[in-house]
Design an enzyme around this catalytic site. Structure first.
Site, short mmCIF file in Angstrom:
data_model
loop_
_atom_site.label_atom_id
_atom_site.label_comp_id
_atom_site.label_asym_id
_atom_site.label_seq_id
_atom_site.Cartn_x
_atom_site.Cartn_y
_atom_site.Cartn_z
N ASN A 10 0.82 -1.03 -0.11
CA ASN A 10 -0.05 0.07 -0.03
C ASN A 10 0.91 1.17 -0.02
O ASN A 10 1.77 1.63 0.98
CB ASN A 10 -0.92 -0.04 1.12
CG ASN A 10 -1.80 1.02 1.41
OD1 ASN A 10 -1.76 2.09 0.25
ND2 ASN A 10 -2.39 1.39 2.42
N LYS A 12 0.26 4.20 -0.32
CA LYS A 12 -0.45 5.55 0.06
C LYS A 12 -0.27 6.55 -0.87
O LYS A 12 -0.18 6.56 -2.13
CB LYS A 12 -0.07 5.74 1.49
CG LYS A 12 -0.33 4.50 2.52
CD LYS A 12 -0.04 4.63 3.76
CE LYS A 12 -0.30 3.45 4.51
NZ LYS A 12 -0.29 3.36 6.04
N HIS A 96 -9.77 1.11 4.42
CA HIS A 96 -8.43 1.19 5.11
C HIS A 96 -8.72 2.36 6.18
O HIS A 96 -9.62 3.21 6.35
CB HIS A 96 -7.34 1.94 4.35
CG HIS A 96 -6.10 1.92 4.86
ND1 HIS A 96 -5.83 2.79 5.84
CD2 HIS A 96 -5.03 0.88 4.76
CE1 HIS A 96 -4.57 2.62 6.03
NE2 HIS A 96 -4.10 1.36 5.58
N GLU A 98 -7.12 4.63 7.56
CA GLU A 98 -6.88 6.08 7.19
C GLU A 98 -8.10 6.72 6.46
O GLU A 98 -8.50 7.81 6.76
CB GLU A 98 -5.53 6.17 6.40
CG GLU A 98 -4.55 6.00 7.31
CD GLU A 98 -3.15 5.27 6.69
OE1 GLU A 98 -3.21 5.60 5.37
OE2 GLU A 98 -2.33 5.03 7.19
N GLU A 168 -6.08 -5.06 10.26
CA GLU A 168 -4.95 -4.04 10.30
C GLU A 168 -5.33 -3.43 11.76
O GLU A 168 -6.01 -2.10 11.55
CB GLU A 168 -4.78 -3.00 9.30
CG GLU A 168 -4.51 -3.72 7.86
CD GLU A 168 -3.92 -2.54 7.23
OE1 GLU A 168 -2.79 -2.71 6.71
OE2 GLU A 168 -4.56 -1.51 6.79
N GLY A 174 1.98 2.02 10.83
CA GLY A 174 2.92 3.29 10.71
C GLY A 174 3.47 3.47 11.98
O GLY A 174 4.18 4.63 12.06
N SER A 214 2.81 -2.55 10.32
CA SER A 214 4.30 -2.59 10.59
C SER A 214 4.85 -3.67 10.28
O SER A 214 5.74 -4.25 10.75
CB SER A 214 4.60 -2.07 12.07
OG SER A 214 4.07 -0.87 12.27
P1 PGA Z 1 2.39 0.17 7.66
O1 PGA Z 1 0.99 0.32 6.98
O2 PGA Z 1 2.93 -1.13 6.96
O3 PGA Z 1 3.24 1.25 7.15
O4 PGA Z 1 2.19 -0.04 9.34
C1 PGA Z 1 0.23 -0.79 6.68
C2 PGA Z 1 -1.16 -0.07 5.98
O5 PGA Z 1 -1.80 0.90 6.45
O6 PGA Z 1 -1.75 -0.68 5.30
#
Ligand code: PGA
Length: 251
Positions: A10, A12, A96, A98, A168, A174, A214
């Protein structure tokens, strides 16, 4: 048919187009130890160039990171699922955390987006997961169950073959803090159990459930080694070609 191993990146809102091309080429040119479906969820602006410049095969495919719930209309700035299908983008990520947080996407809107995406012929990586507060309260499993019940579980059993689920936990996205393999496995087993109760054994056994939060080259092997973890949805580490290749080869 057994469920697939999936490594999804992803990106982003990261990379310019030439960086994206280089990254995708590193990933598509790398050798594979095992059968893995690699999905790259890229910015809308990159799709056309990546389709032209990167050797995609059935093993490296593209996804959009969201889409609208209507097919067309006066929705300035939005991209519809039919537009993605028209561009031959096979997958879209929906739900997601976010998007849920910054764009106020709730379960009922996500149910509408799922409907529209499937009607357009797209496959969906559908995300769910709890906040730290909910995890601490110990209600994470029922929280995720509500997320799925009010959105994903509106689909019928036949449609579930077009779905990949990504669990997730928000507290691990993140942050550098990963769910332990046991925490991931517990939730994945619970989700598979929900699938079994709702749709039966066949759907439960055939649906890939990814862990996200992560995931790194250094922890992917242990996470993917869990019985109900079928791969990862990877943010930060998917922006490093070598590391993402290492993750792909962690099954
Ligand atoms: P990350 O993000 O691996 O940076 O924790 C995962 C995601 O948001 O899909």
């Amino acid at each position: 048919m057994a469920r697939k191993n999936v490594a999804a990146g992803n990106w982003k809102m990261n990379t310019n187009i030439s960086q994206g091309i280089e990254l995708a080429q590193t990933i598509s040119n790398a050798g594979r130890d095992k059968e893995v479906l690699v999905i790259l969820a890229v910015p809308f602006t990159h799709i056309f160039a990546l389709q032209k410049k990167v050797k995609t095969s059935s093993k490296v495919i593209l996804a959009a990171q969201t889409c609208h719930h209507k097919t067309s209309g006066a929705y300035t700035g939005e991209i519809s699922p039919t537009m993605l299908a028209d561009m031959k983008v096979p997958y879209v990520v929906l739900g997601h955390s976010e998007r849920r947080e910054y764009n106020h996407e709730n379960n009922s809107l996500l149910a509408a987006k799922l409907r529209a995406a499937l009607d357009a012929g797209l496959k969906v990586i559908f995300c769910c997961g709890e906040s730290l507060e909910i995890r601490k309260a110990g209600t994470h499993i029922s929280y995720v169950k509500t997320q799925l019940t009010e959105s994903l579980f509106q689909l019928d059993a036949q449609e579930m073959k077009n779905i990949v689920i990504a669990y997730e936990p928000i507290w691990a996205i993140g942050t550098g803090e990963t769910a332990s393999p046991v925490q991931a496995q517990d939730m994945h087993a619970a989700i598979r159990d929900m699938l079994r109760k709702k749709y039966g054994k066949r759907v439960a056994d055939n649906t890939s459930i990814l862990y996200g939060g992560s995931v790194k080259g250094s922890n992917a092997k242990e996470l993917f080694g869990q019985a109900d973890v079928d791969g990862g949805l990877v943010g930060g580490a998917s922006l490093n070609g070598q590391e993402f290749v290492q993750i792909i080869n962690s099954f």
